[in-house]
Design an enzyme around this catalytic site. Structure first.
Site, mmCIF file in Angstrom:
data_model
loop_
_atom_site.group_PDB
_atom_site.id
_atom_site.type_symbol
_atom_site.label_atom_id
_atom_site.label_comp_id
_atom_site.label_asym_id
_atom_site.label_seq_id
_atom_site.Cartn_x
_atom_site.Cartn_y
_atom_site.Cartn_z
ATOM 1 C CD GLN A 123 -7.607 3.154 -6.574
ATOM 2 O OE1 GLN A 123 -6.410 2.895 -6.517
ATOM 3 N NE2 GLN A 123 -8.486 2.335 -7.104
ATOM 4 N N GLY A 124 -8.306 7.240 -3.875
ATOM 5 C CA GLY A 124 -7.892 7.286 -2.471
ATOM 6 C C GLY A 124 -8.290 6.027 -1.723
ATOM 7 C CE1 TYR A 125 -11.303 2.905 -3.791
ATOM 8 C CE2 TYR A 125 -10.542 0.700 -4.278
ATOM 9 C CZ TYR A 125 -11.510 1.666 -4.374
ATOM 10 O OH TYR A 125 -12.663 1.394 -5.036
ATOM 11 C CB SER A 126 -3.111 2.697 -0.617
ATOM 12 O OG SER A 126 -3.345 1.828 -1.679
ATOM 13 C CB SER A 158 -1.544 7.368 -9.409
ATOM 14 O OG SER A 158 -0.855 6.245 -8.967
ATOM 15 C CD GLU A 241 -6.971 -0.180 -9.385
ATOM 16 O OE1 GLU A 241 -7.488 -0.759 -8.404
ATOM 17 O OE2 GLU A 241 -6.101 0.696 -9.267
ATOM 18 C CD GLU A 367 3.863 -10.992 -3.988
ATOM 19 O OE1 GLU A 367 3.197 -9.965 -4.253
ATOM 20 O OE2 GLU A 367 5.061 -11.104 -4.310
HETATM 21 C C1 FAD Z 1 3.128 3.109 -8.659
HETATM 22 C C2 FAD Z 1 2.026 2.927 -7.653
HETATM 23 C C3 FAD Z 1 0.852 3.643 -7.799
HETATM 24 C C4 FAD Z 1 -0.156 3.496 -6.858
HETATM 25 N N1 FAD Z 1 -1.308 4.250 -7.015
HETATM 26 C C5 FAD Z 1 -2.272 4.172 -6.062
HETATM 27 C C6 FAD Z 1 -3.420 5.006 -6.158
HETATM 28 O O1 FAD Z 1 -3.577 5.809 -7.084
HETATM 29 N N2 FAD Z 1 -4.342 4.923 -5.171
HETATM 30 C C7 FAD Z 1 -4.226 4.040 -4.138
HETATM 31 O O2 FAD Z 1 -5.133 3.990 -3.322
HETATM 32 N N3 FAD Z 1 -3.144 3.225 -4.021
HETATM 33 C C8 FAD Z 1 -2.165 3.283 -4.962
HETATM 34 N N4 FAD Z 1 -1.051 2.489 -4.845
HETATM 35 C C9 FAD Z 1 -0.896 1.641 -3.663
HETATM 36 C C10 FAD Z 1 -1.053 0.149 -3.940
HETATM 37 O O3 FAD Z 1 -2.388 -0.190 -4.149
HETATM 38 C C11 FAD Z 1 -0.436 -0.584 -2.740
HETATM 39 O O4 FAD Z 1 0.951 -0.330 -2.764
HETATM 40 C C12 FAD Z 1 -0.678 -2.079 -2.804
HETATM 41 O O5 FAD Z 1 -2.026 -2.376 -2.573
HETATM 42 C C13 FAD Z 1 0.199 -2.851 -1.762
HETATM 43 O O6 FAD Z 1 0.040 -2.304 -0.507
HETATM 44 P P1 FAD Z 1 1.300 -1.870 0.385
HETATM 45 O O7 FAD Z 1 2.169 -0.980 -0.449
HETATM 46 O O8 FAD Z 1 0.763 -1.307 1.659
HETATM 47 O O9 FAD Z 1 2.106 -3.191 0.649
HETATM 48 P P2 FAD Z 1 1.782 -4.323 1.717
HETATM 49 O O10 FAD Z 1 0.322 -4.603 1.719
HETATM 50 O O11 FAD Z 1 2.407 -3.943 3.012
HETATM 51 O O12 FAD Z 1 2.530 -5.573 1.097
HETATM 52 C C14 FAD Z 1 3.946 -5.721 1.180
HETATM 53 C C15 FAD Z 1 4.334 -7.042 0.508
HETATM 54 O O13 FAD Z 1 3.730 -8.143 1.222
HETATM 55 C C16 FAD Z 1 2.950 -8.948 0.347
HETATM 56 N N5 FAD Z 1 1.733 -9.385 1.030
HETATM 57 C C17 FAD Z 1 0.903 -8.640 1.789
HETATM 58 N N6 FAD Z 1 -0.106 -9.387 2.258
HETATM 59 C C18 FAD Z 1 0.084 -10.653 1.785
HETATM 60 C C19 FAD Z 1 -0.642 -11.871 1.894
HETATM 61 N N7 FAD Z 1 -1.779 -11.946 2.594
HETATM 62 N N8 FAD Z 1 -0.144 -12.972 1.262
HETATM 63 C C20 FAD Z 1 0.993 -12.897 0.519
HETATM 64 N N9 FAD Z 1 1.727 -11.767 0.389
HETATM 65 C C21 FAD Z 1 1.263 -10.653 0.995
HETATM 66 C C22 FAD Z 1 2.573 -8.024 -0.821
HETATM 67 O O14 FAD Z 1 2.345 -8.775 -1.991
HETATM 68 C C23 FAD Z 1 3.829 -7.159 -0.940
HETATM 69 O O15 FAD Z 1 4.811 -7.839 -1.687
HETATM 70 C C24 FAD Z 1 -0.018 2.600 -5.773
HETATM 71 C C25 FAD Z 1 1.162 1.873 -5.646
HETATM 72 C C26 FAD Z 1 2.181 2.028 -6.542
HETATM 73 C C27 FAD Z 1 3.435 1.237 -6.365
#
Ligand code: FAD
Length: 382
Positions: A123-126, A158, A241, A367
Site C-alpha cells: 500500500q502506497g498511501y503515507s 509494509s 482495511e 486519535e
Molecule cells: C507498522 C506500520 C506499518 C505501516 N504500513 C503502511 C503501509 O503499508 N502503507 C502506508 O501507506 N502507510 C503505512 N503506515 C503508515 C501509517 O498509516 C501512518 O503512520 C499513520 O497514518 C500516521 O501517520 P504519521 O506516521 O505521519 O503520523 P502523524 O500523522 O504525524 O501523527 C503523529 C501523532 O499525532 C496524532 N495526530 C495527528 N493528527 C491528529 C489530529 N487531527 N487529532 C488528534 N491527533 C492527531 C496521531 O494520532 C499521532 O499520534 C504504517 C505505519 C506503521 C507504524
C-alpha cells in the site's frame, strides 16, 4: 462447488481444522515474526488449489463467499493452529476494491493474478509529510498521453520488498482542492524509476520500506475509478482495511500464546491473573461480534460507514492489552528479547508487544479514529 455457508457450523469447523492440521507446514506454526512471501508461498498455493485463499471473495472470482459466521470460524481456526498471515493485502483490500471500482478489463487482469499469488500487493498511501493528514500528499502523477509520469516518495510501505505491485495515491491535479485532485493507481514495482529503501523496525526486522518514484511511467490502464476521483476509491479501501485490521485474528493469536504460557506456568490458578485473562477473552468475543456485523454489511453490498472505526480501536487496543499481559506473565523473562523456553513452550514475550504497539498508528491512528467517531457517528460539535 461446495456451498460452505449451507454447512452446519461444526462440520465446517471440523473440515477447516483438519485441512490446516494436515497441510500447514509445522515449522511455520506460531512463528514470531511477520511472515514473508518466500516462507508462505507454498502454503498460499495449497490454499489456492483448495479454493480457500480468498474466504471473503465471491465465488465468481474464485472466493469462498463465506458469510460472517463462517468467516469468524475460519479465522478462529487459523489462529487456533497458529497459521501465519501471508502478505495478503491483495486478497483483503485491493481485490474487493477492484471488484467494486475496477473496469471489466482490470477485473479480468488483476483478480486471477492476485488470487494465484502472481501479484503481491503493498500500500502506497503515507508519505514523509502525509500520514494522518493523508490528503496533503505530494507525490504527483502527470498524464502524458497514455502514461502517467509518477514522481515522489511513499513511506512505511509494509512488505514492499515482498510485493510485485503497489497501489498508490498520487496528485493528478495540483490546482484542485486537496482531496479532489488525487487519483488511485495500480503500479508494477518493476517499472523503471522505482526504488526501495528498507526501514528497520523496533523488533529489528526490515518489514517496511520507503519507495521512491523518479519519473516512473505508469500505463493509464492502472487508473482505478475516474481521474482525480481517487479519494472516493481510497476511502472505500480504508473501510476494507479497518475491517481487516479489526478482525479478531491478531488478538486471538496473542490470547492463544498467553493461554499456552499460562497453562505451562500454572498462572490460571492465580485468581488475579484469571480475572484479567477472562476479561480480555470476553473483549475479543465482543470484538468478534462487532466484526461479524460489519462483514455481513459488506456481504449485503452495503458500503462500510464511519462506525467501522470503532472496530479498529477496540480490536487493536485489546491486542495491546493482551501483549502487555503476556510481558507481565513472562515475569523476569518477559522483558528480555528473544525466544525463551517456559516449561516446554517457546515464547518470545517482547515480539507480540513490539508488533502490537504500532497497531494504534497504522490504518489510521486511534486519535484519528476517535475524531471520526466523534464527528460523523456521535455528531459532537467540533
Ligand atoms: C507498522 C506500520 C506499518 C505501516 N504500513 C503502511 C503501509 O503499508 N502503507 C502506508 O501507506 N502507510 C503505512 N503506515 C503508515 C501509517 O498509516 C501512518 O503512520 C499513520 O497514518 C500516521 O501517520 P504519521 O506516521 O505521519 O503520523 P502523524 O500523522 O504525524 O501523527 C503523529 C501523532 O499525532 C496524532 N495526530 C495527528 N493528527 C491528529 C489530529 N487531527 N487529532 C488528534 N491527533 C492527531 C496521531 O494520532 C499521532 O499520534 C504504517 C505505519 C506503521 C507504524
Amino acid at each position: 462447488m461446495t456451498d460452505w455457508n449451507a454447512m452446519a457450523d461444526e462440520d465446517f469447523r471440523r473440515e477447516v481444522r483438519a485441512f490446516f492440521e494436515w497441510q500447514y507446514p509445522p515449522q511455520l506454526r506460531y512463528i514470531l515474526h511477520r511472515a514473508r512471501w518466500h516462507e508462505m508461498k507454498d502454503w498460499w498455493r495449497k490454499l489456492c488449489e483448495k479454493g480457500w485463499i480468498a474466504p471473503n471473495w465471491p465465488r465468481e472470482w474464485g472466493g469462498m463467499a463465506l458469510d460472517a459466521g463462517k468467516m469468524v470460524i475460519y479465522l478462529e481456526e487459523l489462529e487456533r493452529h497458529g497459521v501465519a498471515r501471508p502478505p495478503d493485502q491483495g486478497i483483503t483490500q485491493v481485490g474487493p476494491l477492484i471488484m467494486r471500482f475496477g473496469t471489466e478489463a482490470q477485473k479480468a487482469h488483476y483478480l486471477p493474478r492476485t488470487l494465484s499469488g502472481e501479484y503481491i500487493w503493498c500500500q502506497g498511501y503515507s508519505e514523509p509529510n502525509a500520514g494522518s493528514d493523508l490528503a496533503s500528499l505530494q507525490t504527483t502523477a502527470v498524464l502524458e498521453g497514455d502514461h502517467f509520469a509518477v514522481n515522489g516518495s511513499k513511506i512505511w510501505t509494509s512488505l514492499a520488498d515482498d510485493a510485485t505491485h503497489i497501489y498508490l495515491l498520487a496528485r493528478t491535479d495540483r490546482r484542485a482542492k486537496q482531496q479532489q485532485g488525487i487519483s488511485f493507481l495500480l503500479v508494477d514495482l518493476k517499472t523503471p524509476g522505482i526504488t526501495l529503501r528498507p526501514i528497520r523496525n523496533l523488533a529489528g526486522h526490515e518489514e517496511f520500506s520507503q519507495v521512491f518514484f523518479d519519473n516512473a511511467r505508469v500505463p493509464r490502464e492502472g487508473l482505478v475509478g475516474a481521474l482525480n476521483d481517487g479519494w472516493t476509491v481510497a476511502k472505500a479501501l480504508l473501510g476494507f482495511e479497518r475491517l481487516n485490521i479489526g478482525s479478531p485474528r491478531r488478538p486471538q493469536y496473542a490470547l492463544n500464546r498467553l493461554e499456552m504460557l499460562a497453562r505451562a506456568k500454572g498462572l490460571l490458578d492465580d485468581a488475579g491473573f484469571l480475572d484479567r485473562f477472562i476479561a480480555l477473552k470476553l473483549d475479543i468475543e465482543d470484538g468478534a461480534a462487532l466484526y461479524r456485523r460489519f462483514v455481513e454489511q459488506v456481504k449485503r453490498g452495503e458500503p462500510l460507514g464511519q462506525d467501522v472505526s470503532m472496530l479498529k480501536i477496540w480490536t487493536m487496543e485489546t491486542w495491546q492489552r493482551l501483549a502487555e499481559l503476556l510481558v507481565e506473565a513472562g515475569a523476569e523473562q518477559g522483558v528480555i528479547a528473544g525466544v525463551h523456553d517456559v516449561a516446554g513452550v517457546e515464547t518470545d514475550f517482547l515480539n507480540p508487544f513490539y508488533y502490537s504497539r504500532p497497531a494504534t498508528i497504522y490504518g489510521g491512528s486511534s486519535e484519528i479514529q476517535r475524531n471520526i467517531l466523534a464527528k460523523y457517528v456521535l455528531k459532537l460539535p467540533s
